[in-house]
Motif scaffolding. Structure first.
Motif, PDB file in Angstrom:
ATOM      1  N   LYS A 156       0.826  -1.207   0.000  1.00 54.42           N
ATOM      2  CA  LYS A 156       0.000   0.000   0.000  1.00 54.42           C
ATOM      3  C   LYS A 156       0.867   1.266   0.000  1.00 54.42           C
ATOM      4  O   LYS A 156       0.664   2.184  -0.803  1.00 54.42           O
ATOM      5  CB  LYS A 156      -0.916   0.009   1.220  1.00 54.42           C
ATOM      6  CG  LYS A 156      -2.093  -0.939   1.154  1.00 54.42           C
ATOM      7  CD  LYS A 156      -2.891  -0.872   2.442  1.00 54.42           C
ATOM      8  CE  LYS A 156      -4.123  -1.761   2.390  1.00 54.42           C
ATOM      9  NZ  LYS A 156      -5.166  -1.192   1.540  1.00 54.42           N
ATOM     10  N   LEU A 157       1.833   1.317   0.918  1.00 52.75           N
ATOM     11  CA  LEU A 157       2.665   2.508   1.006  1.00 52.75           C
ATOM     12  C   LEU A 157       3.600   2.611  -0.189  1.00 52.75           C
ATOM     13  O   LEU A 157       3.865   3.706  -0.700  1.00 52.75           O
ATOM     14  CB  LEU A 157       3.462   2.504   2.312  1.00 52.75           C
ATOM     15  CG  LEU A 157       4.225   3.804   2.606  1.00 52.75           C
ATOM     16  CD1 LEU A 157       3.280   4.997   2.644  1.00 52.75           C
ATOM     17  CD2 LEU A 157       5.006   3.703   3.911  1.00 52.75           C
ATOM     18  N   LYS A 158       4.103   1.483  -0.635  1.00 53.87           N
ATOM     19  CA  LYS A 158       4.985   1.467  -1.804  1.00 53.87           C
ATOM     20  C   LYS A 158       4.290   2.104  -3.004  1.00 53.87           C
ATOM     21  O   LYS A 158       4.849   3.001  -3.661  1.00 53.87           O
ATOM     22  CB  LYS A 158       5.384   0.026  -2.122  1.00 53.87           C
ATOM     23  CG  LYS A 158       6.222  -0.133  -3.390  1.00 53.87           C
ATOM     24  CD  LYS A 158       6.495  -1.609  -3.634  1.00 53.87           C
ATOM     25  CE  LYS A 158       7.253  -1.846  -4.924  1.00 53.87           C
ATOM     26  NZ  LYS A 158       7.510  -3.288  -5.168  1.00 53.87           N
ATOM     27  N   LEU A 159       3.076   1.667  -3.309  1.00 50.22           N
ATOM     28  CA  LEU A 159       2.348   2.199  -4.455  1.00 50.22           C
ATOM     29  C   LEU A 159       1.969   3.658  -4.245  1.00 50.22           C
ATOM     30  O   LEU A 159       2.019   4.462  -5.184  1.00 50.22           O
ATOM     31  CB  LEU A 159       1.101   1.365  -4.719  1.00 50.22           C
ATOM     32  CG  LEU A 159       1.333  -0.094  -5.112  1.00 50.22           C
ATOM     33  CD1 LEU A 159       0.008  -0.780  -5.413  1.00 50.22           C
ATOM     34  CD2 LEU A 159       2.274  -0.202  -6.309  1.00 50.22           C
ATOM     35  N   SER A 160       1.606   4.017  -3.017  1.00 54.87           N
ATOM     36  CA  SER A 160       1.247   5.410  -2.729  1.00 54.87           C
ATOM     37  C   SER A 160       2.437   6.337  -2.949  1.00 54.87           C
ATOM     38  O   SER A 160       2.308   7.407  -3.557  1.00 54.87           O
ATOM     39  CB  SER A 160       0.746   5.538  -1.292  1.00 54.87           C
ATOM     40  OG  SER A 160      -0.426   4.788  -1.086  1.00 54.87           O
ATOM     41  N   LEU A 161       3.610   5.934  -2.461  1.00 59.17           N
ATOM     42  CA  LEU A 161       4.803   6.770  -2.623  1.00 59.17           C
ATOM     43  C   LEU A 161       5.280   6.777  -4.067  1.00 59.17           C
ATOM     44  O   LEU A 161       5.850   7.769  -4.525  1.00 59.17           O
ATOM     45  CB  LEU A 161       5.907   6.298  -1.675  1.00 59.17           C
ATOM     46  CG  LEU A 161       5.604   6.513  -0.179  1.00 59.17           C
ATOM     47  CD1 LEU A 161       6.741   5.964   0.675  1.00 59.17           C
ATOM     48  CD2 LEU A 161       5.382   7.990   0.122  1.00 59.17           C
ATOM     49  N   TYR A 162       5.075   5.677  -4.788  1.00 58.65           N
ATOM     50  CA  TYR A 162       5.344   5.689  -6.230  1.00 58.65           C
ATOM     51  C   TYR A 162       4.505   6.769  -6.899  1.00 58.65           C
ATOM     52  O   TYR A 162       4.982   7.515  -7.770  1.00 58.65           O
ATOM     53  CB  TYR A 162       5.022   4.329  -6.851  1.00 58.65           C
ATOM     54  CG  TYR A 162       6.230   3.547  -7.313  1.00 58.65           C
ATOM     55  CD1 TYR A 162       6.672   3.628  -8.623  1.00 58.65           C
ATOM     56  CD2 TYR A 162       6.928   2.729  -6.436  1.00 58.65           C
ATOM     57  CE1 TYR A 162       7.772   2.908  -9.054  1.00 58.65           C
ATOM     58  CE2 TYR A 162       8.027   1.994  -6.852  1.00 58.65           C
ATOM     59  CZ  TYR A 162       8.444   2.083  -8.170  1.00 58.65           C
ATOM     60  OH  TYR A 162       9.545   1.374  -8.594  1.00 58.65           O
ATOM     61  N   GLY A 163       3.233   6.850  -6.510  1.00 58.42           N
ATOM     62  CA  GLY A 163       2.360   7.862  -7.083  1.00 58.42           C
ATOM     63  C   GLY A 163       2.816   9.269  -6.755  1.00 58.42           C
ATOM     64  O   GLY A 163       2.809  10.156  -7.615  1.00 58.42           O
ATOM     65  N   VAL A 164       3.240   9.499  -5.506  1.00 55.16           N
ATOM     66  CA  VAL A 164       3.759  10.807  -5.101  1.00 55.16           C
ATOM     67  C   VAL A 164       5.013  11.151  -5.906  1.00 55.16           C
ATOM     68  O   VAL A 164       5.160  12.275  -6.417  1.00 55.16           O
ATOM     69  CB  VAL A 164       4.064  10.821  -3.584  1.00 55.16           C
ATOM     70  CG1 VAL A 164       4.810  12.095  -3.201  1.00 55.16           C
ATOM     71  CG2 VAL A 164       2.774  10.699  -2.784  1.00 55.16           C
ATOM     72  N   MET A 165       5.912  10.176  -6.039  1.00 53.24           N
ATOM     73  CA  MET A 165       7.131  10.387  -6.814  1.00 53.24           C
ATOM     74  C   MET A 165       6.812  10.723  -8.271  1.00 53.24           C
ATOM     75  O   MET A 165       7.415  11.620  -8.864  1.00 53.24           O
ATOM     76  CB  MET A 165       8.005   9.130  -6.758  1.00 53.24           C
ATOM     77  CG  MET A 165       8.673   8.860  -5.437  1.00 53.24           C
ATOM     78  SD  MET A 165      10.084   9.944  -5.127  1.00 53.24           S
ATOM     79  CE  MET A 165      11.190   9.443  -6.449  1.00 53.24           C
ATOM     80  N   GLY A 166       5.852   9.989  -8.836  1.00 53.33           N
ATOM     81  CA  GLY A 166       5.503  10.215 -10.235  1.00 53.33           C
ATOM     82  C   GLY A 166       4.991  11.623 -10.483  1.00 53.33           C
ATOM     83  O   GLY A 166       5.286  12.228 -11.522  1.00 53.33           O
ATOM     84  N   LYS A 167       4.236  12.171  -9.539  1.00 55.46           N
ATOM     85  CA  LYS A 167       3.691  13.512  -9.710  1.00 55.46           C
ATOM     86  C   LYS A 167       4.756  14.590  -9.517  1.00 55.46           C
ATOM     87  O   LYS A 167       4.736  15.622 -10.180  1.00 55.46           O
ATOM     88  CB  LYS A 167       2.545  13.736  -8.717  1.00 55.46           C
ATOM     89  CG  LYS A 167       1.319  12.886  -9.002  1.00 55.46           C
ATOM     90  CD  LYS A 167       0.207  13.147  -8.018  1.00 55.46           C
ATOM     91  CE  LYS A 167      -0.488  14.464  -8.315  1.00 55.46           C
ATOM     92  NZ  LYS A 167      -1.723  14.615  -7.514  1.00 55.46           N
ATOM     93  N   ILE A 168       5.707  14.345  -8.616  1.00 56.43           N
ATOM     94  CA  ILE A 168       6.714  15.371  -8.313  1.00 56.43           C
ATOM     95  C   ILE A 168       7.848  15.360  -9.321  1.00 56.43           C
ATOM     96  O   ILE A 168       8.303  16.409  -9.780  1.00 56.43           O
ATOM     97  CB  ILE A 168       7.260  15.178  -6.886  1.00 56.43           C
ATOM     98  CG1 ILE A 168       6.165  15.491  -5.866  1.00 56.43           C
ATOM     99  CG2 ILE A 168       8.495  16.051  -6.639  1.00 56.43           C
ATOM    100  CD1 ILE A 168       6.566  15.259  -4.432  1.00 56.43           C
ATOM    101  N   PHE A 169       8.306  14.153  -9.699  1.00 56.60           N
ATOM    102  CA  PHE A 169       9.506  14.064 -10.540  1.00 56.60           C
ATOM    103  C   PHE A 169       9.203  13.650 -11.975  1.00 56.60           C
ATOM    104  O   PHE A 169      10.121  13.453 -12.750  1.00 56.60           O
ATOM    105  CB  PHE A 169      10.513  13.091  -9.914  1.00 56.60           C
ATOM    106  CG  PHE A 169      11.004  13.543  -8.571  1.00 56.60           C
ATOM    107  CD1 PHE A 169      11.871  14.624  -8.469  1.00 56.60           C
ATOM    108  CD2 PHE A 169      10.597  12.912  -7.412  1.00 56.60           C
ATOM    109  CE1 PHE A 169      12.319  15.051  -7.223  1.00 56.60           C
ATOM    110  CE2 PHE A 169      11.039  13.321  -6.173  1.00 56.60           C
ATOM    111  CZ  PHE A 169      11.908  14.404  -6.084  1.00 56.60           C
TER     112      PHE A 169
END
Length: 522
Positions: A509-522
């Motif tokens: 859950k956290l892995k995918l959520s942080l992937y999403g955050v990373m994708g939007k920022i970088f």
């Protein structure tokens, strides 16, 4: 990424398609691979699928799609129907008889029965799906980011699936892709039996069901309304009123959102009162740091409003910042959690407080020492400031959610790399903006890289000359020495380090959520 010259073929024989699907399912289940997977990993898996099935090499890319599907299968299956999107291509319509109309999103089906689209949409909507008939995946990724849906079942031609791989994987969108049986821009076809089979799969699993980052973001925003804050602020004196005003004021609430994501990801029994308190605690510390930063930098505006020290004076602003720090620790100490969790929380927050102050102190001295500051020293400041702010948000949520120690260690390392990557990206953005900053400390990383480049070239004497250069000449020197390109390489390095650390997380859950955050920022 896919090579554009590759042969993108789908087996015409349903027996071959099913044989490859079955082998991909067996192989991924055997390896127990968690999503998301990069293209290189998928290609290696697909080569095994082709070999084990004794299939033709021309179906390699079809096998890559199948392996990607199997890696995401349990996540999509765990997503409720009403949180899924069925994405169909317009080229499935019968161009001779179609009575549908196009709008800004895609095709509005008229139900003329001239093709299978109407039948498929009716079946999907009866299950609860959101449906869309449009080309490409841009809209689908946007709907995930907006929080409208959490997973996608998409039908498309192989070239579109090819082009979609990078944005979809970077955004960690749970997706099953079904290739059209042949390419073409009209009157195409899909294996409808396969499609209906995928549409009906539902296997609830709390550990696999993705968190909706955008829905949680809305929930976090609600915590900072006047109504909700009444449960945490009771005295209503002038200092408390100003403190609440600062909490209510704008901002993206990234830090409390990260805290909530971590808490929800690890907690087996989420408690709303604890979740709200954790979010407010982190925002108390964050807003206190902003008040003090504004004083130290003598900024005039924050969120398009006068900064507190400009509207009420420096003494009042300092006091409100101090009040928010005290309030954060008070709320933390009152959390109804086990003593060992509370002790760990206080340890993390207090350590972070010291590291942030140390980093801020070093940052304040940069203006006078920038031309003697090394790249390594600057990277340390980045971890102490930005990295530490992310770290305390993640760890506070994860600790209260019951995360194991090895997961906490990975989150610490991720936060360090994230802080560095974020600040390098910030410096590059400052450097490449149209306006011209008055001071070189707006992009200190580029200046430190320039100093390092000149020293490596045996031109140390030129470093003193840089101090006297105006902004335009300094910018030109950075371009001439290709320092900005060097900074791009650093950015890629630390973004890759972030993804590498996320790939080590066991909590999907956290892995995918942080992937999403990373994708939007970088």
């Amino acid at each position: 990424m896919f090579e554009t010259t590759r042969i993108l073929k789908v087996p015409k024989d349903v027996k071959v398609r099913n044989l490859l699907r079955k082998e991909a399912n067996r192989l991924i289940a055997e390896r127990n691979i968690l999503p998301p997977a990069d293209f290189e990993q998928l290609q290696l898996l697909a080569e095994e699928v082709i070999l084990n099935s004794d299939a033709e090499q021309q179906y390699l890319d079809f096998a890559i799609v199948l392996c990607g599907n199997e890696i995401w299968r349990e996540v999509v299956a765990a997503t409720p129907f009403e949180r899924r999107l069925l994405l169909l291509p317009q080229c499935l319509k019968n161009t001779q008889s179609c009575q549908g109309e196009l709008d800004s999103l895609g095709l509005i089906c008229a139900g003329c029965k001239g093709c299978q689209i109407d039948s498929v949409l009716n079946k999907a909507e009866a299950l609860g799906y959101t449906t869309l008939v449009a080309e490409g995946t841009t809209v689908a990724v946007g709907l995930v980011e907006e929080g409208a849906i959490d997973a996608v079942i998409g039908v498309s031609c192989m070239p579109v699936l090819q082009r979609s791989f990078e944005p979809v994987s970077r955004a960690a969108v749970p997706v099953l892709g079904l290739p059209l049986l042949y390419d073409g821009c009209e009157n195409t076809n899909v294996d409808y039996g396969w499609l209906f089979e995928e549409m009906h799969q539902l296997k609830p699993n709390p550990l696999k069901e993705p968190l909706s980052v955008s829905l949680l973001k809305d929930q976090v925003q609600d915590y900072f309304s006047e109504y909700t804050l009444q449960d945490f602020f009771h005295f209503n004196d002038e200092t408390e009123k100003l403190a609440k005003r600062m909490l209510v004021m704008g901002g993206q609430r990234i830090r409390p959102l990260i805290t909530v994501l971590a808490y929800r990801s690890y907690s087996e029994n989420t408690q709303e009162n604890i979740q709200a308190a954790l979010a407010i605690i982190i925002e108390c510390f964050h807003k206190a740091s902003l008040i003090h930063d504004d004083i130290e930098d003598d900024d005039d505006f924050r969120y398009d409003q006068k900064t507190l020290h400009k509207s009420h004076g420096i003494p009042v602003a300092i006091n409100v910042g101090d009040y928010l720090i005290g309030k954060g620790y008070q709320l933390l100490s009152n959390l109804a959690v086990a003593p060992e969790i509370l002790a760990d929380s206080l340890r993390v927050v207090s350590s972070s407080h010291l590291n942030l102050a140390t980093g801020q102190g070093a940052d304040l001295m940069l203006a006078d020492r920038l031309h003697s500051t090394t790249v390594d020293q600057l990277l340390k400041i980045f971890t102490q400031k930005t990295g530490e702010a992310v770290k305390v948000a993640l760890l506070l949520g994860a600790i209260n959610g019951g995360a194991p120690k090895d997961e906490l260690k990975r989150l610490e390392t991720f936060s360090d790399w994230f802080g560095i990557a974020y600040q390098i990206r910030d410096d590059l953005n400052e450097f490449r903006e149209d306006y011209q900053p008055e001071h070189t400390h707006h992009f200190p990383f580029l200046v430190a890289l320039l100093n390092e480049r000149l020293q490596e070239n045996g031109e140390s004497e030129r470093i003193n000359e840089i101090r006297e250069l105006d902004s335009n000449k300094l910018r030109q020197l950075i371009v001439d020495e290709q320092v900005d390109k060097h900074a791009d390489a650093f950015l890629k390095l630390y973004v890759d380090k972030c993804y590498h650390e996320l790939d080590q997380l066991e909590n999907l859950k956290l892995k995918l959520s942080l992937y999403g955050v990373m994708g939007k920022i970088f």
